[in-house]
Design a protein around this motif. Structure first.
Motif, PDB file in Angstrom:
ATOM      1  N   GLN A  98      -8.748 -20.556 -15.084  1.00 41.52           N
ATOM      2  CA  GLN A  98      -9.888 -20.414 -15.966  1.00 41.52           C
ATOM      3  C   GLN A  98     -10.633 -21.727 -16.132  1.00 41.52           C
ATOM      4  N   VAL A 122      -6.453 -13.535 -22.625  1.00 38.47           N
ATOM      5  CA  VAL A 122      -7.479 -13.318 -21.598  1.00 38.47           C
ATOM      6  C   VAL A 122      -6.888 -13.629 -20.223  1.00 38.47           C
ATOM      7  N   ASP A 123      -6.192 -14.761 -20.125  1.00 47.15           N
ATOM      8  CA  ASP A 123      -5.525 -15.131 -18.867  1.00 47.15           C
ATOM      9  C   ASP A 123      -4.536 -14.042 -18.449  1.00 47.15           C
ATOM     10  N   ALA A 124      -3.891 -13.423 -19.427  1.00 49.32           N
ATOM     11  CA  ALA A 124      -2.887 -12.397 -19.118  1.00 49.32           C
ATOM     12  C   ALA A 124      -3.533 -11.051 -18.794  1.00 49.32           C
ATOM     13  N   SER A 137      -0.666 -22.068 -16.364  1.00 52.48           N
ATOM     14  CA  SER A 137      -1.047 -21.609 -17.692  1.00 52.48           C
ATOM     15  C   SER A 137       0.155 -20.921 -18.338  1.00 52.48           C
ATOM     16  N   ASP A 138       0.220 -20.920 -19.653  1.00 51.35           N
ATOM     17  CA  ASP A 138       1.339 -20.250 -20.312  1.00 51.35           C
ATOM     18  C   ASP A 138       1.157 -18.735 -20.309  1.00 51.35           C
ATOM     19  N   ALA A 139       0.079 -18.267 -19.681  1.00 51.89           N
ATOM     20  CA  ALA A 139      -0.112 -16.816 -19.577  1.00 51.89           C
ATOM     21  C   ALA A 139       0.225 -16.315 -18.176  1.00 51.89           C
ATOM     22  N   ILE A 140       0.689 -17.196 -17.293  1.00 54.70           N
ATOM     23  CA  ILE A 140       0.938 -16.791 -15.903  1.00 54.70           C
ATOM     24  C   ILE A 140       2.091 -15.809 -15.802  1.00 54.70           C
ATOM     25  N   ALA A 168      -3.498 -19.354 -13.619  1.00 53.97           N
ATOM     26  CA  ALA A 168      -3.182 -18.130 -14.372  1.00 53.97           C
ATOM     27  C   ALA A 168      -2.564 -17.064 -13.485  1.00 53.97           C
ATOM     28  N   ARG A 177      -7.167 -17.691 -25.281  1.00 51.27           N
ATOM     29  CA  ARG A 177      -7.119 -17.861 -23.830  1.00 51.27           C
ATOM     30  C   ARG A 177      -5.913 -17.152 -23.227  1.00 51.27           C
ATOM     31  N   ALA A 178      -4.775 -17.246 -23.910  1.00 51.94           N
ATOM     32  CA  ALA A 178      -3.550 -16.693 -23.332  1.00 51.94           C
ATOM     33  C   ALA A 178      -3.681 -15.196 -23.044  1.00 51.94           C
ATOM     34  N   TYR A 190     -13.605 -17.567 -14.042  1.00 51.32           N
ATOM     35  CA  TYR A 190     -12.426 -17.895 -13.239  1.00 51.32           C
ATOM     36  C   TYR A 190     -12.811 -18.423 -11.863  1.00 51.32           C
TER      37      TYR A 190
END
Lengths: 316, 261
Positions: free
Chosen positions: B160, A235-237, B179-182, B146, A232-233, B165
């Motif tokens: 997500q 993909v989110d990125a 999210s930790d991907a932000i 995100a 997920r990380a 999305y």
């Protein structure tokens, strides 16, 4: 013993995790009420939950209930207050509704639940904790008890063929619940490779450093005759597309071989791939949770190991 | 505008995690760190300030032990202007519901237009705190954000779901979890680390915060641990330490042994 199961759904399909929890609750005996909130709900479709063990279905139908959690808390609250237990399957919206409801009615909540009992002996929920190194059994000092299941913990097989009676209920939406609105939606892209069909998957996470290193993953996948998947990380990125994602909000896969490259192995990822036949993990962090459930753990630099492995496979 | 970022002290990644067999609470005697997921919340607050939004104050709000000070110094070094540490022996043993209530009670006094939480705590692996806090505060909610932007008094967030999305807009004041991907959090500079020592930490007790003691702590917990047991036994995996790619041969051998190549 009044039990309500919150049914998450999208585009006319129930979330399999909600169906699984409903079927599990029904299997424990007693009456189980399914709660369906949304906009433009078809009664016959909702009544079909009888096949998963619902003895009746409450339908809250209102334009405000399309996809956002807080209006669903408002709709569910009066019914939850009369229940002993309110159950949720895993899901993004379900988790938000479960937690909002717990705060609203002052109830205890158990998350990541993998098993539960209802009835005479009281409600008991079991969850694995601390990286799944310990099983914790909890009871509740509140009514209702609120339980939020772990992804893929409950099988969503129909248990019968009956239809359940449907009752439409009124909805009152709180002012703050209308302060958020859905502004748009990007559907998951379809087409391309279906990673759920692959025998071998080479998956990558942020540990590979950046999207520029994806070709290294692709080469390894090719050498193993497999496909590429992702966390997920990444993909989110924006490194890669959602259709390649494995985990709680992505695909659930069970290939013969799963090679995890630079993936820490967070629970959201684990629930999507734990049933793979053989799991190989390559990660430089010796404390990464993925080493707890990998069949082979390689502690090392993933960008060094991947090309060497590709080379070694080619030389066979 | 003011931003509050909720932060938690968690056992560090390297310390062994166990439940105290007598209290069933997490043993917090080992090394601790700032919950890595919360670092993304702090970074996002700083990015909003850097993007030109008039962010008067970024306050890090923590409920934890009195000696949570060390991880909180990191929050200050990362860019929080001030820390509020809610600490009280009466809060020990609080469950999710009690914690959400206590955090919300402290947050109510912070006048924050935006409350940011990390997507989960690395010790509890639940991702429900933001939604519970939002309900207590009676504010709109977007979880697992995100990407985030602000315009006027409205936030726009992409998050997500199981279907792709969703883009959600919410009117401030609001509560979000990120999210930790932000973002990719920066490392604090030496100057920032030194500067952190001069920033204020307000320590408040449950009574200071106006928290009803019957709703927190072990006595107020609505979810009660009854027993703890080991998970079903599974076969221990094999482990190889790699140096310079020297494990490739052993990996191939293993794959062949298992019949997957």
């Amino acid at each position: 013993m009044a039990t309500i199961v919150f049914m998450d759904h999208d585009e006319g399909a129930f979330n399999p995790n909600s169906l699984g929890v409903l079927a599990k609750a029904a299997s424990l005996g007693g009456e189980v009420t399914a709660f369906v909130g949304g906009s433009g709900i078809d009664d016959a479709w909702a009544g079909g939950l009888g096949a998963y063990g619902a003895s009746r279905v409450l339908v809250a139908d209102d334009a405000a209930l399309a996809g956002l959690p807080q209006p669903l808390v408002d709709a569910l609250e009066p019914h939850a207050r009369e229940a002993d237990t309110v159950l949720f399957g895993a899901g993004v919206v379900s988790a938000d509704v479960a937690a909002g409801l717990a705060a609203r009615v002052g109830s205890g909540i158990n998350c990541e639940t993998t098993d539960f009992t209802l009835g005479e002996g009281g409600v008991v929920a079991v969850r694995p904790a601390l990286g799944d190194t310990v099983m914790v059994e909890s009871t509740f000092a509140s009514s209702p008890a609120i339980i939020l299941g772990r992804a893929n913990a409950f099988a969503s097989e129909p248990t019968g063929s009956g239809t359940a009676p449907v009752e439409r209920v009124a909805v009152t939406v709180q002012e703050w619940s209308s302060a958020a609105r859905m502004a748009g939606r990007e559907q998951a892209e379809t087409g391309g490779v279906d990673i759920t069909e692959a025998d071998v998957l080479v998956a990558f996470g942020r540990g590979i450093g950046g999207p520029e290193n994806i070709p290294v993953v692709e080469q390894l996948a090719k050498a193993l005759g497999g496909e590429v998947a992702a966390t997920r990380a990444v993909v989110d990125a924006g490194w890669t597309s959602y259709s390649m994602q494995v985990g709680q909000t992505g695909k659930t896969v069970s290939p013969k071989l799963y090679v995890a490259c630079g993936i820490s192995g967070a629970i959201q990822h684990k629930v999507g791939m734990a049933n793979a036949g053989v799991i190989v993990a390559i990660n430089k962090d010796v404390n990464a949770p993925i080493f707890e459930f990998a069949d082979l753990g390689v502690v090392g630099d993933v960008l060094t190991v991947m090309p060497k492995l590709t080379e070694a496979l080619a030389g066979r | 505008m003011n931003i509050a970022v909720c932060v938690k002290e968690v056992p560090s990644a390297t310390s062994a995690k166990r439940l105290d067999p007598s209290t069933y609470r997490l043993d917090r005697s080992g090394d601790s760190e700032l919950n890595p997921f919360d670092v993304h919340g702090l970074e996002e607050a700083i990015k909003l300030r850097e993007a030109g939004h008039e962010v008067e104050e970024i306050v890090a709000v923590c409920m934890g032990r009195e000696n949570a000070q060390r991880p909180l110094q990191k929050a200050l070094a990362l860019g929080a202007d001030r820390v509020v540490l809610l600490t009280d022996p009466a809060l020990a043993g609080s469950d999710i519901s009690g914690t959400a209530y206590a955090l919300a009670t402290v947050l109510e006094k912070q006048n924050a237009d935006l409350v940011i939480l990390g997507q989960q705590a690395s010790d509890a692996d639940c991702y429900v705190m933001a939604a519970a806090v939002a309900d207590h505060l009676r504010r709109p909610l977007v979880t697992q954000v995100a990407s985030l932007s602000l315009e006027g008094g409205t936030l726009r967030a992409k998050r997500q779901t199981e279907h792709g999305y969703d883009v959600i807009e919410a009117t401030l004041p609001a509560v979000i979890s990120v999210s930790d991907a932000i973002n990719t959090p920066r490392l604090p500079s030496i100057k920032a680390i030194m500067g952190a020592k001069k920033k204020p930490t307000d320590q408040v007790s449950a009574a200071d915060a106006g928290i009803d003691p019957s709703r927190v702590g072990e006595g107020g917990a609505k979810s009660v641990v009854r027993s703890v047991s080991p998970p079903p036994a599974k076969q221990e995996g094999r482990r190889i330490e790699d140096t310079g790619g020297d494990s490739a041969g052993a990996i191939v051998e293993f794959l062949a042994e298992r019949g997957v190549i």
